[in-house]
Design an enzyme around this catalytic site. Sequence first.
Site, PDB file in Angstrom:
ATOM      1  CG  ASP A   2      -2.134  -0.943   0.966  1.00 22.51           C
ATOM      2  OD1 ASP A   2      -2.447  -1.230  -0.202  1.00 22.51           O
ATOM      3  OD2 ASP A   2      -2.716  -1.411   1.955  1.00 22.51           O
ATOM      4  CG  HIS A  32       4.095 -10.126 -13.129  1.00 23.31           C
ATOM      5  ND1 HIS A  32       4.205 -11.499 -13.261  1.00 23.31           N
ATOM      6  CD2 HIS A  32       5.378  -9.646 -13.139  1.00 23.31           C
ATOM      7  CE1 HIS A  32       5.493 -11.830 -13.348  1.00 23.31           C
ATOM      8  NE2 HIS A  32       6.211 -10.727 -13.263  1.00 23.31           N
ATOM      9  CG  HIS A  92      13.566  -4.238 -14.461  1.00 26.35           C
ATOM     10  ND1 HIS A  92      13.940  -5.023 -15.525  1.00 26.35           N
ATOM     11  CD2 HIS A  92      13.103  -5.102 -13.507  1.00 26.35           C
ATOM     12  CE1 HIS A  92      13.716  -6.286 -15.244  1.00 26.35           C
ATOM     13  NE2 HIS A  92      13.216  -6.375 -14.028  1.00 26.35           N
TER      14      HIS A  92
END
Length: 274
Positions: A2, A32, A92
């Site tokens: 969150d 995913h 990434h």
Amino acid sequence: IDTNVFQRLRRIKQLAGAHLVYPSAQHSRFEHSLGSMYVAGLAGEHLHTINALPNHGCVQELRVASLLHDIGHGPFSHLFEEVINSKKKKNHELIGKEIIRKTVISDILTKYGYSSKRISELSSGQSPTKFMNELMAGSLSSDLMDYLPRDSLFTGTEYGRIDYNRIINSFDIIDSSSLGLHRSALYSFESMLISRYEMFKAVYFHKTVRAAEIMLLHSISLAYNSIHLDTMSLADYLSLTDENIITRILSSDKNTMSRQLVMNYLERRLLKCV
């Protein structure tokens, strides 16, 4: 999950331009990541039962690392990564390590007794334990075992069905380091490799999907300086999403070609094969 850092993944499509061919392929990096965590948890629990992982803390580390394995993705996932790699020699995984160590994610991990350095290394496949890395990336990874059936479901193709429960419950550790598979699961493993091959042909490298993605790739590259990607901080990077980057390019005063490529992409006037 969150934190705003993780919720950003809801606004980054898993398959970039695939929705222009398969309209229901609207799923994101967010689900995913949750799925990868689930599969990694199954693998971790099995390895714990065969004493490859000494305690449930190691299982939880595996789950958290898998949850965060894509936290470093930018807009349109691998497309943006190509641009960043060509401009700054970053991917990434490197950006993900930075996010895990330098944002609120690090604070949360520390609060619950986990090392952000250790989690960042494991999530990028750089753990000292070889079989843990193989669970993060490679032909037996939780990543692969989630994205194949997920992408197959959302595109409507039938190629990505795999029996990952069978594969995971056949895991063993070879020579105290490498991830192995019991012979009885060979057919399930072969089926998964064939599924991956078919998905690359039918979805990931579909000529129209590639056309859309190449147009986005060139558009972002052309607009790189004018939309200030060359000077962005980590906080700036974390503000980027699929829609955000398109809006930035369209509102830029420069790079007519970049704007035209984006307009053509939005209106599905795509490059043709010659």
